[in-house]
Design a protein around this motif. Structure first.
Motif, PDB file in Angstrom:
ATOM      1  N   ARG A 233       0.552   7.375 -11.746  1.00 18.79           N
ATOM      2  CA  ARG A 233      -0.611   6.522 -10.879  1.00 18.79           C
ATOM      3  C   ARG A 233       0.521   6.063  -9.561  1.00 18.79           C
ATOM      4  NH1 ARG A 233      -5.348   8.540 -12.991  1.00 18.79           N
ATOM      5  NH2 ARG A 233      -4.792   9.021 -14.990  1.00 18.79           N
ATOM      6  N   LEU A 234      -0.454   6.275  -8.584  1.00 15.55           N
ATOM      7  CA  LEU A 234       0.301   5.811  -7.167  1.00 15.55           C
ATOM      8  C   LEU A 234       0.910   4.397  -7.414  1.00 15.55           C
ATOM      9  CD1 LEU A 234       0.714   6.245  -4.216  1.00 15.55           C
ATOM     10  CD2 LEU A 234      -1.566   5.587  -3.826  1.00 15.55           C
ATOM     11  N   LEU A 235      -0.013   3.429  -7.927  1.00 15.04           N
ATOM     12  CA  LEU A 235       0.420   2.107  -8.106  1.00 15.04           C
ATOM     13  C   LEU A 235       1.938   1.903  -8.721  1.00 15.04           C
ATOM     14  CD1 LEU A 235      -0.227  -0.957  -8.388  1.00 15.04           C
ATOM     15  CD2 LEU A 235      -1.096  -0.573 -10.750  1.00 15.04           C
TER      16      LEU A 235
ATOM     17  N   CYS B 124      -5.680  -4.587 -13.789  1.00 14.21           N
ATOM     18  CA  CYS B 124      -6.265  -4.097 -14.835  1.00 14.21           C
ATOM     19  C   CYS B 124      -5.981  -2.610 -15.215  1.00 14.21           C
ATOM     20  CB  CYS B 124      -7.681  -4.249 -14.698  1.00 14.21           C
ATOM     21  SG  CYS B 124      -8.569  -2.981 -13.557  1.00 14.21           S
ATOM     22  N   GLY B 125      -5.756  -1.901 -14.368  1.00 18.19           N
ATOM     23  CA  GLY B 125      -5.303  -0.212 -14.816  1.00 18.19           C
ATOM     24  C   GLY B 125      -6.414   0.672 -14.848  1.00 18.19           C
ATOM     25  N   VAL B 126      -7.837  -0.125 -14.694  1.00 18.39           N
ATOM     26  CA  VAL B 126      -9.108   0.643 -14.893  1.00 18.39           C
ATOM     27  C   VAL B 126     -10.098   0.549 -13.675  1.00 18.39           C
ATOM     28  CG1 VAL B 126      -8.748   0.499 -17.412  1.00 18.39           C
ATOM     29  CG2 VAL B 126      -9.865  -1.115 -16.340  1.00 18.39           C
ATOM     30  N   ALA B 127      -9.535   0.589 -12.737  1.00 16.97           N
ATOM     31  CA  ALA B 127     -10.668   0.394 -11.462  1.00 16.97           C
ATOM     32  C   ALA B 127     -11.493  -0.862 -11.655  1.00 16.97           C
ATOM     33  CB  ALA B 127     -11.276   1.837 -11.494  1.00 16.97           C
ATOM     34  N   GLN B 128     -11.159  -1.841 -12.169  1.00 19.80           N
ATOM     35  CA  GLN B 128     -12.042  -2.992 -12.302  1.00 19.80           C
ATOM     36  C   GLN B 128     -11.653  -4.213 -11.283  1.00 19.80           C
ATOM     37  OE1 GLN B 128     -14.732  -3.746 -14.770  1.00 19.80           O
ATOM     38  NE2 GLN B 128     -15.065  -1.575 -14.553  1.00 19.80           N
TER      39      GLN B 128
ATOM     40  N   GLY C 266      -9.542  -4.342  -8.409  1.00 16.77           N
ATOM     41  CA  GLY C 266      -8.841  -4.289  -7.025  1.00 16.77           C
ATOM     42  C   GLY C 266      -7.746  -4.940  -6.635  1.00 16.77           C
ATOM     43  N   ALA C 267      -6.784  -5.330  -7.476  1.00 13.69           N
ATOM     44  CA  ALA C 267      -5.550  -5.837  -7.129  1.00 13.69           C
ATOM     45  C   ALA C 267      -4.635  -4.818  -6.755  1.00 13.69           C
ATOM     46  CB  ALA C 267      -4.933  -6.709  -8.265  1.00 13.69           C
ATOM     47  N   CYS C 268      -4.823  -3.480  -6.923  1.00 12.46           N
ATOM     48  CA  CYS C 268      -4.204  -2.394  -6.641  1.00 12.46           C
ATOM     49  C   CYS C 268      -4.432  -1.715  -5.240  1.00 12.46           C
ATOM     50  CB  CYS C 268      -4.126  -1.532  -7.556  1.00 12.46           C
ATOM     51  SG  CYS C 268      -5.570  -0.791  -8.085  1.00 12.46           S
ATOM     52  N   MET C 269      -5.347  -2.211  -4.731  1.00 10.06           N
ATOM     53  CA  MET C 269      -5.923  -1.577  -3.583  1.00 10.06           C
ATOM     54  C   MET C 269      -5.208  -1.193  -2.144  1.00 10.06           C
ATOM     55  SD  MET C 269      -9.920  -2.060  -2.420  1.00 10.06           S
ATOM     56  CE  MET C 269     -10.627  -1.392  -3.771  1.00 10.06           C
ATOM     57  N   VAL C 270      -5.222   0.058  -1.967  1.00 10.61           N
ATOM     58  CA  VAL C 270      -4.342   0.496  -0.857  1.00 10.61           C
ATOM     59  C   VAL C 270      -5.510   1.348   0.084  1.00 10.61           C
ATOM     60  CG1 VAL C 270      -2.089   0.426  -1.898  1.00 10.61           C
ATOM     61  CG2 VAL C 270      -3.630   2.671  -1.951  1.00 10.61           C
ATOM     62  N   HIS C 271      -4.966   1.876   1.225  1.00  8.77           N
ATOM     63  CA  HIS C 271      -5.528   2.828   1.880  1.00  8.77           C
ATOM     64  C   HIS C 271      -5.146   4.049   1.789  1.00  8.77           C
ATOM     65  CE1 HIS C 271      -6.951  -0.932   4.842  1.00  8.77           C
ATOM     66  NE2 HIS C 271      -7.404  -0.820   3.508  1.00  8.77           N
ATOM     67  N   VAL C 272      -5.578   5.138   1.729  1.00  7.27           N
ATOM     68  CA  VAL C 272      -5.224   6.474   1.533  1.00  7.27           C
ATOM     69  C   VAL C 272      -6.234   7.171   2.711  1.00  7.27           C
ATOM     70  CG1 VAL C 272      -5.129   8.894   0.454  1.00  7.27           C
ATOM     71  CG2 VAL C 272      -4.772   6.620  -0.961  1.00  7.27           C
ATOM     72  N   ASP C 273      -5.389   7.429   3.790  1.00  4.26           N
ATOM     73  CA  ASP C 273      -5.934   8.115   5.038  1.00  4.26           C
ATOM     74  C   ASP C 273      -7.242   7.234   5.447  1.00  4.26           C
ATOM     75  OD1 ASP C 273      -4.214  10.246   5.073  1.00  4.26           O
ATOM     76  OD2 ASP C 273      -5.738  11.631   4.238  1.00  4.26           O
ATOM     77  N   GLY C 274      -6.876   5.556   5.249  1.00  2.00           N
ATOM     78  CA  GLY C 274      -7.817   4.745   5.956  1.00  2.00           C
ATOM     79  C   GLY C 274      -8.964   4.409   4.748  1.00  2.00           C
TER      80      GLY C 274
ATOM     81  N   THR D 191      -8.619   2.568  -1.845  1.00  4.75           N
ATOM     82  CA  THR D 191      -8.494   3.221  -2.813  1.00  4.75           C
ATOM     83  C   THR D 191      -7.707   2.602  -4.109  1.00  4.75           C
ATOM     84  OG1 THR D 191      -8.025   5.285  -1.512  1.00  4.75           O
ATOM     85  CG2 THR D 191      -7.247   5.499  -3.787  1.00  4.75           C
ATOM     86  N   PHE D 192      -8.214   2.756  -5.141  1.00  2.00           N
ATOM     87  CA  PHE D 192      -7.538   1.874  -6.447  1.00  2.00           C
ATOM     88  C   PHE D 192      -6.336   2.873  -6.787  1.00  2.00           C
ATOM     89  CE2 PHE D 192     -12.023   1.147  -7.766  1.00  2.00           C
ATOM     90  CZ  PHE D 192     -12.028  -0.354  -7.473  1.00  2.00           C
ATOM     91  N   SER D 193      -5.235   2.264  -6.510  1.00  2.00           N
ATOM     92  CA  SER D 193      -3.920   2.965  -6.526  1.00  2.00           C
ATOM     93  C   SER D 193      -3.476   3.007  -8.170  1.00  2.00           C
ATOM     94  CB  SER D 193      -2.709   2.285  -5.933  1.00  2.00           C
ATOM     95  OG  SER D 193      -2.465   0.917  -6.531  1.00  2.00           O
ATOM     96  N   CYS D 194      -4.180   2.203  -9.048  1.00  2.00           N
ATOM     97  CA  CYS D 194      -4.002   2.321 -10.266  1.00  2.00           C
ATOM     98  C   CYS D 194      -4.599   3.687 -10.896  1.00  2.00           C
ATOM     99  CB  CYS D 194      -4.434   1.146 -11.089  1.00  2.00           C
ATOM    100  SG  CYS D 194      -6.296   1.084 -11.204  1.00  2.00           S
ATOM    101  N   GLN D 195      -5.640   4.186 -10.045  1.00  2.00           N
ATOM    102  CA  GLN D 195      -6.320   5.447 -10.454  1.00  2.00           C
ATOM    103  C   GLN D 195      -5.847   6.813  -9.808  1.00  2.00           C
ATOM    104  OE1 GLN D 195      -9.033   5.027 -12.963  1.00  2.00           O
ATOM    105  NE2 GLN D 195      -7.756   3.374 -13.143  1.00  2.00           N
TER     106      GLN D 195
END
Ligand code: FES
Ligand code: FES
Lengths: 151, 747
Positions: free
Chosen positions: A21-23, A39-43, A45-53, A56-60
C-alpha cells in the motif's frame, strides 16, 4: 519491480512487492510520515493524499496504481505551510491531538480545488469521510469557510 | 479520570511542602555565557524545544539564558488537550516572562521534580487534572524565580527590592529609570541556597494576569498542519525492524498451539516469537509483519476467566445484582441514613439503566519503538504514554533492569482518552520484548483491528436507583446501586491499593451527587468479576453514573409534574455557582421556546467542581428509531480558565465524544471475544453526526478545575430527556441505537 512516480514534485523509484500500500511506502520508505495510518480500511481518512489531484486513501492504493503518476502529501501541499487551509487551520485552532489533521486538510484541499465556494452542507457531506476522534469537526467547518473567504 | 472527588483532601501521597522542596532542590538553572548548547539552539516560533537532542542537557523547571531565552519544562504530555502549553503559561505568568522568549521543553521522567501532585507524585497526564493540580505549585514557583531575579537586580543597583517592579522579562527601577532584562540578570545572578518564601497573597490577582486568559498559541499546533508533528508511530531509527503481535483474544490466556509455517514463508519475516500472552512477529517491513501476524494460527488455552463471557447475557446478571437489595455494595457516596429515610418516605420511585462497554478509539493505534542494547541491560523507548513514570517503570521491570537504564523519548500522542495510561503499559512492553529478541530497534504497531480486539473498555454497567419522596414531593432519600466490571484494580493496581484505598474510583466516580440537596443518600458499587479488560475512558464513571442519575431525576420531575430544570434549581439551592450554570444553559438555548418537530432535554453535572449544564435539541424518526441531534448548548464553569479558547475546544471535543457514547458506540463480547474490529462496526461520530455546538464559558474566581471531559456525561441524559419530550418513551440503555429506540417507542 521498481515503481517510478512523483511525490510532491520529486521523482522517486521504489522497489517493493506489488500490492504494497502506498501509505506504508510513503511513511516507511520515503519518510513522509505526515500521512497517517488510522484504520487501513478506507474508513477514517487519516491516510488521505492526492493522486493526480484526486483525494485518495493511501491505505488502499496499491503501489502499482501510482506508477507514472503524481502524488501529493501534506508535506507537499505548500512550500511554506502557508496554504490558505493551513493558515485557516491555525487561525481557528483546529488541531487537538492532530493525528487526523493531515488527512482532513488534504481532503479539504481536494474539495476546494473542485468546488472553490462550497456550501456548508457540501462541506459537511464531503468531509464526513474523515474521522476526528478529538471531535474538531465544528472548527474544521469554520476553517474551511475562512479559507474560502480569505483565499 | 479524576482521582479526588472531594477537593478538601490534601493532594494524596505528596504534601505541598515536599513538592516545593523537591522543586526547590534544583529550582532553576541559570545558563552562563559560553554555554554553547544554548547559543546554537534554534527553536523557531513554534517555541517547542524537543527532547530530540537540541534541548538543554539539564532538567530544572526553568532556565534563563543570557540572551533572554527562558526554557520551561512541561511535565504534561500532549494528546490534544493543550496542557503541554498551559502549564508553562502558569509558571510564566508569575515569573512575568515575555512569552515570545519562552521555549517549552518536555520534562524528562523524574517524579521528584515533575510528579503530578494530583496523582501521588507520579508523572501522569490524565483526569483533566494537569492544570488543576499544578496550578498553585507552578504559580508559587514562578513567583520564586521572579523574586530571585528582583533580589539580584536590587543588589546590583543597591536599592531596596521593594522599589522594583517587573514588566515582561524586564526588572524596572522606576525611580531611577533603570532597567535590566532577565537575560542580563542571568549573566551575573546568584541563586540563593534556599528558595525565597512566597505567600499565596503575594501572587498576582486575576486582574493582573497578562498570559492566563489570553489564549497563547499552543506550541504543538504549527507542526500539526504541515505533517511535521511527531508521534511515536512516525519515529524511525537506524537498523530498525517492524513488529506485530497476535495477542490472546481473552486476557490471561496463552497460546496452546502455534502453527507459524505460513507466516515464516512470508518474505522479510525474521523471527516468530512465542510470548506468554500471544505470538510476536519481527520483520523487515511493516507489511510483512502485518501479513505474518495474520498468517499465524494459534489455539489458545482456555484457562482465563473471560472465556465464555457473553455481554448480552451478562448485563441481565448485572441488573439482577443491582436490584438485589439483600447484598450490600461497596459504599462510595454515603450521607445520612438512606435506608431509614427510604422507609419513612411517602413515595418510593425506582428505575433501572444500563450502559454497554465502550472503546477509546484514539486516532493513533497503539505503538511503541524500543531499542534494547546488545547486552540486554538497557533500553531506549520512543513512545507516547500518558505516564512517563509508568512507561519507564514497566519497561525496567520487563527487562529486569533499574529504571535509570531506560531512556524515554516521549512524543506527541495521537489521542489518549485514558487508553495510554495503564500501569502495565502493555503496548510499550510489547515493543521491548520483541526488541530484546533481536537486540535491534523494533517499531511495534498494533493495527486498528488489534486496537479494537485487544481493547480495554469502559465497563458495562447496570444501575438500580431508588428515590424516596416526602409528602410534598421533596427527595429525602436516594440510593444508586452500580453493578459493573471492576476497573481500577485492573488498570492500576498500585494506585488502587495505595492512595485510592481500594476505591474503584474509575468505575464509581460520578455516582456521588453532592451538589444536590438530598439529605440521605447512598451510592454503592457491586463489582463484577468477569476477567474482561477494562479501562478509564474519557469521562470515566461519570458518563454511565450521571446518565443514570440525571435520567432518573428527569423521571422524578415528570412524576412530580415540575419542569426538569426547576427540579434541578431546587436541588441546587445551596450551590449558587451551579444554579448560575443551569440558568446560563437555559438562557442560551432559549429553553422555554417550543420547536415544532423537535424537543429539548436538559442535564447538569458537577464534575469534580467543574460545573456544566447542557441542553440537547433532537428529533426522532419513529419509523427507523434514528435520533437526530440538531443543537447542543453547553455552559461550563471551570473556575479560572488558563487558555479560554482551549476550554471551549475541549468542551466541543467532549460533547462529540459524548454523542458517540450516547448514540452509537458499543462493544459486545461473545465467548469472551470482542465482536467489533474497526470503524465500520464500532461507529464513532463523523462530521454529519454532530450537532451544532454552542459553548459558553463562564469564568469564576475559583481555582481552575478540569475541562477535558466534563461535557461528555451530559449528552446521554440530555438526549434521553429530549427523546422523552418528543415521544414519551424512556431510553434506558446506552447507546441509543435505533432498535432500542424502536423498542422503547413500542413499549
Ligand atoms: S488509514 Fe486509510 S482510511 Fe483510515
Ligand atoms: S485532532 Fe485528534 S483525531 Fe483529529
Amino acid at each position: 519491480m521498481a515503481v517510478d512516480f512523483r511525490v510532491n514534485g520529486r521523482p522517486v523509484s521504489v522497489d517493493v512487492p506489488n500490492g504494497t500500500r502506498l501509505l506504508w511506502v510513503l511513511r516507511e520508505r520515503l519518510q513522509l510520515t505526515g500521512t497517517k495510518y488510522g484504520c487501513g480500511v478506507a474508513q477514517c481518512g487519516a491516510c488521505m493524499v492526492h493522486v493526480d489531484g484526486q483525494p485518495t486513501f493511501s491505505c488502499q492504493a496499491p503501489i502499482e496504481m501510482v506508477r507514472g503518476r503524481s502524488v501529493t502529501t501534506i508535506e507537499g501541499l505548500s512550500p511554506d505551510s502557508r496554504h490558505p487551509l493551513q493558515r485557516a487551520w491555525l487561525a481557528e485552532r483546529v488541531p487537538q491531538c492532530g493525528y487526523c489533521q493531515s488527512g482532513q486538510i488534504m481532503n479539504a484541499a481536494a474539495l476546494l480545488a473542485r468546488n472553490p465556494r462550497p456550501t456548508r452542507a457540501e462541506i459537511i457531506e464531503h468531509m464526513s469521510v474523515n474521522i476526528c476522534r478529538c471531535g474538531t469537526y465544528q472548527r474544521i467547518v469554520r476553517a474551511i469557510e475562512r479559507a474560502v473567504k480569505e483565499g | 479520570m479524576t482521582i479526588r472527588v472531594d477537593d478538601d483532601r490534601p493532594p494524596a501521597g505528596v504534601t505541598r511542602r515536599e513538592f516545593m522542596v523537591g522543586a526547590a532542590g534544583l529550582t532553576f538553572g541559570v545558563l552562563l555565557p559560553g554555554c554553547a548548547r544554548v547559543a546554537t539552539m534554534d527553536s523557531p516560533s513554534a517555541a517547542l524545544a524537543t527532547t530530540a537532542g537540541n534541548a538543554p542537557a539539564f532538567s530544572p523547571w526553568v532556565s534563563i539564558a543570557t540572551d533572554g531565552t527562558i526554557f520551561i519544562q512541561s511535565p504534561a504530555v500532549e494528546m490534544g488537550q493543550g496542557s503541554l502549553t498551559a502549564l508553562p503559561v502558569i509558571l510564566a505568568e508569575e515569573l512575568d516572562a515575555d512569552w515570545s522568549k519562552v521555549r517549552i521543553v518536555p520534562a524528562p521522567p523524574d517524579d521528584k521534580l515533575y510528579g503530578n501532585p494530583g496523582f501521588g507524585g507520579v508523572m501522569y497526564t490524565a483526569g483533566s487534572n494537569a492544570v488543576r493540580s499544578y496550578f498553585q505549585p507552578l504559580r508559587i514557583f514562578g513567583a520564586q524565580v521572579r523574586r530571585v531575579l528582583l533580589d539580584n537586580a536590587a543588589r546590583r543597583w543597591g536599592v531596596p527590592v521593594g522599589e522594583l517592579t517587573t514588566e515582561a522579562s524586564v526588572v524596572v527601577h522606576a525611580k531611577s529609570g533603570r532597567r535590566l532584562s532577565y537575560g542580563e540578570i542571568a549573566a551575573f545572578a546568584e541563586i540563593p541556597a534556599k528558595a525565597p518564601e512566597i505567600k499565596p497573597e503575594e501572587l498576582k490577582k486575576p486582574s493582573e494576569f497578562r498570559l492566563i486568559g489570553q489564549d497563547v498559541m499552543r506550541v504543538d499546533l504549527p507542526g500539526k498542519v504541515n505533517g511535521t508533528a511527531r508521534y511515536s508511530i512516525d519515529v524511525q531509527v537506524p537498523g530498525m525492524l517492524y513488529g506485530a503481535i497476535l495477542r490472546s483474544p481473552v486476557e490471561d490466556s496463552a497460546p496452546a498451539q502455534i502453527d507459524d509455517a505460513a507466516a515464516r514463508a512470508i518474505p522479510g519475516v525474521q523471527r516468530i516469537v512465542r510470548l506468554p500472552f500471544g505470538v510476536g512477529v519481527i520483520a523487515e517491513t511493516p507489511w510483512a509483519a502485518f501479513a505474518a501476524k495474520d498468517a499465524v494460527k494459534v489455539t489458545w488455552d482456555r484457562r482465563a476467566p473471560g472465556w465464555g463471557f457473553d455481554s448480552d447475557q451478562a448485563i441481565a446478571r448485572y441488573a439482577a445484582a443491582a436490584r438485589n437489595l439483600e447484598t450490600a455494595g461497596k459504599p462510595w457516596d454515603k450521607v445520612g441514613d438512606a435506608a431509614g429515610a427510604m422507609e419513612k418516605a411517602a413515595t418510593v420511585m425506582e428505575a433501572e439503566y444500563r450502559c454497554d462497554y465502550a472503546y477509546h478509539a484514539q486516532m493513533e493505534p497503539l505503538n511503541s519503538l524500543a531499542a534494547v542494547s546488545p547486552a540486554g541491560d538497557s533500553c531506549e523507548i520512543w513512545v507516547g504514554s500518558q505516564s512517563q513514570t509508568m512507561a519507564v517503570t514497566a519497561v525496567a521491570k520487563a527487562l529486569g533492569v533499574a529504571t535509570d537504564k531506560v531512556r524515554l523519548h516521549d512524543t506527541l500522542l495521537g489521542g489518549g482518552f485514558g487508553r495510554r495510561g495503564h500501569r502495565d503499559e502493555e503496548f510499550v512492553v510489547d515493543s521491548v520484548l520483541l526488541s530484546k529478541e533481536v537486540r535491534r530497534p523494533v517499531k511495534l504497531m498494533w493495527t486498528r483491528e488489534d486496537d479494537v480486539k485487544n481493547g480495554r473498555f469502559r465497563p458495562m454497567s447496570a444501575h438500580f436507583l431508588r428515590a424516596g419522596l416526602d409528602a410534598s414531593g421533596r427527595i429525602v432519600a436516594w440510593q444508586h446501586r452500580v453493578a459493573c466490571d471492576w476497573v481500577t484494580p485492573y488498570m492500576d493496581p498500585v494506585r488502587y491499593k495505595g492512595i485510592l484505598r481500594e476505591n474503584d474510583v474509575i468505575a464509581i466516580a460520578g455516582s456521588e451527587i453532592r451538589t444536590y440537596d438530598i439529605p440521605n443518600r447512598l451510592a454503592e458499587q457491586l463489582g463484577q468479576d468477569t476477567g474482561i479488560r477494562t479501562s478509564p475512558l474519557r469521562g470515566i464513571g461519570f458518563v454511565a453514573n450521571k446518565f443514570a442519575t440525571e435520567a432518573f431525576l428527569d423521571e422524578i420531575a415528570q412524576r412530580r409534574g415540575v419542569d426538569p430544570v426547576e427540579l434541578r434549581l431546587e436541588l441546587l439551592k445551596n450551590t449558587p455557582r451551579a444554579q448560575a450554570i443551569v440558568r446560563a444553559a437555559v438562557e442560551m438555548s432559549d429553553y422555554r421556546r417550543p420547536r415544532p418537530g423537535r424537543s429539548l432535554g436538559f442535564a447538569f453535572v458537577d464534575y469534580s467542581n467543574t460545573m456544566v449544564a447542557g441542553v440537547a435539541e433532537v428529533s426522532v424518526d419513529r419509523q427507523s428509531g434514528a435520533i437526530r441531534l440538531h443543537n447542543f448548548w453547553c455552559a461550563i464553569d471551570p473556575g479560572i480558565a488558563v487558555q479560554p479558547d482551549n476550554v471551549i475546544a475541549q468542551t466541543e471535543s467532549s460533547i462529540v465524544y459524548g454523542v458517540g457514547l450516547a448514540l452509537t458506540e458499543r462493544i459486545s463480547l461473545k465467548d469472551g471475544i470482542v465482536q467489533q474490529s474497526n470503524f465500520y462496526d464500532y461507529v464513532v461520530p463523523r462530521m454529519r453526526d454532530v450537532p451544532e455546538m454552542h459553548v459558553k464559558l463562564i469564568q469564576t474566581p475559583n481555582p481552575p478545575t478540569g475541562v477535558g471531559q466534563m461535557a461528555t456525561p451530559l449528552i446521554a441524559p440530555a438526549v434521553a430527556s429530549a427523546v422523552h419530550g418528543a415521544t414519551r418513551a424512556r431510553l434506558r440503555h446506552t447507546p441509543f441505537i435505533p432498535e432500542r429506540v424502536r423498542a422503547a417507542l413500542s413499549a
